[in-house]
Design a protein around this motif. Structure first.
Motif, PDB file in Angstrom:
ATOM      1  N   MET A   1       2.260  19.520 -31.660  1.00 27.32           N
ATOM      2  CA  MET A   1       2.710  18.697 -32.760  1.00 27.32           C
ATOM      3  C   MET A   1       3.290  17.402 -32.182  1.00 27.32           C
ATOM      4  O   MET A   1       4.063  17.419 -31.242  1.00 27.32           O
ATOM      5  N   GLU A   2       2.928  16.330 -32.765  1.00 29.67           N
ATOM      6  CA  GLU A   2       3.424  15.037 -32.306  1.00 29.67           C
ATOM      7  C   GLU A   2       4.902  14.872 -32.661  1.00 29.67           C
ATOM      8  O   GLU A   2       5.408  15.487 -33.588  1.00 29.67           O
ATOM      9  N   THR A   3       5.568  14.040 -31.904  1.00 22.38           N
ATOM     10  CA  THR A   3       6.995  13.819 -32.126  1.00 22.38           C
ATOM     11  C   THR A   3       7.246  13.236 -33.510  1.00 22.38           C
ATOM     12  O   THR A   3       8.157  13.670 -34.221  1.00 22.38           O
ATOM     13  N   TYR A   4       6.432  12.271 -33.909  1.00 17.72           N
ATOM     14  CA  TYR A   4       6.606  11.655 -35.222  1.00 17.72           C
ATOM     15  C   TYR A   4       6.482  12.687 -36.334  1.00 17.72           C
ATOM     16  O   TYR A   4       7.292  12.726 -37.263  1.00 17.72           O
ATOM     17  N   ALA A   6       6.927  15.932 -36.169  1.00 15.23           N
ATOM     18  CA  ALA A   6       8.052  16.862 -36.134  1.00 15.23           C
ATOM     19  C   ALA A   6       9.300  16.238 -36.755  1.00 15.23           C
ATOM     20  O   ALA A   6      10.005  16.885 -37.541  1.00 15.23           O
ATOM     21  N   MET A   7       9.563  14.995 -36.410  1.00 13.34           N
ATOM     22  CA  MET A   7      10.732  14.315 -36.971  1.00 13.34           C
ATOM     23  C   MET A   7      10.574  14.085 -38.475  1.00 13.34           C
ATOM     24  O   MET A   7      11.542  14.173 -39.233  1.00 13.34           O
ATOM     25  N   ARG A   8       9.364  13.824 -38.895  1.00 12.57           N
ATOM     26  CA  ARG A   8       9.103  13.628 -40.321  1.00 12.57           C
ATOM     27  C   ARG A   8       9.355  14.903 -41.104  1.00 12.57           C
ATOM     28  O   ARG A   8       9.978  14.887 -42.165  1.00 12.57           O
ATOM     29  N   HIS A   9       8.912  16.029 -40.583  1.00 12.90           N
ATOM     30  CA  HIS A   9       9.143  17.311 -41.252  1.00 12.90           C
ATOM     31  C   HIS A   9      10.638  17.636 -41.287  1.00 12.90           C
ATOM     32  O   HIS A   9      11.136  18.153 -42.284  1.00 12.90           O
ATOM     33  N   PHE A  10      11.346  17.355 -40.209  1.00 14.35           N
ATOM     34  CA  PHE A  10      12.788  17.589 -40.180  1.00 14.35           C
ATOM     35  C   PHE A  10      13.500  16.731 -41.220  1.00 14.35           C
ATOM     36  O   PHE A  10      14.363  17.212 -41.956  1.00 14.35           O
ATOM     37  N   GLY A  15      17.067  16.803 -43.406  1.00 15.96           N
ATOM     38  CA  GLY A  15      17.679  15.489 -43.596  1.00 15.96           C
ATOM     39  C   GLY A  15      18.016  15.238 -45.056  1.00 15.96           C
ATOM     40  O   GLY A  15      19.100  14.764 -45.391  1.00 15.96           O
ATOM     41  N   LEU A  16      17.086  15.582 -45.944  1.00  9.98           N
ATOM     42  CA  LEU A  16      17.317  15.419 -47.373  1.00  9.98           C
ATOM     43  C   LEU A  16      18.457  16.316 -47.839  1.00  9.98           C
ATOM     44  O   LEU A  16      19.324  15.886 -48.606  1.00  9.98           O
TER      45      LEU A  16
END
Length: 50
Positions: A1-4, A6-10, A15-16
């Motif tokens: 999984m790409e870093t972007y 993974a961060m987007r899913h988090f 985050g929300l």
């Protein structure tokens, strides 16, 4: 999984949730009993003479 990705899913999930809990906490802190007195004191800070 790409870093972007993974961060987007988090951000989409935890985050929300974190931002929502922070917002609700600020609202509850603002309208708690005794909050008006503190808010009035804070509002007068720029008008105080040193």
């Amino acid at each position: 999984m790409e870093t972007y990705t993974a961060m987007r899913h988090f951000a989409d999930s935890w985050g929300l949730l974190g931002m929502t809990l922070f917002f609700v906490g600020v609202i509850l802190f603002t309208y708690r009993p005794g909050g008006k007195k503190l808010a009035d004191e804070i509002a007068r800070i720029p008008l105080k003479e040193d």
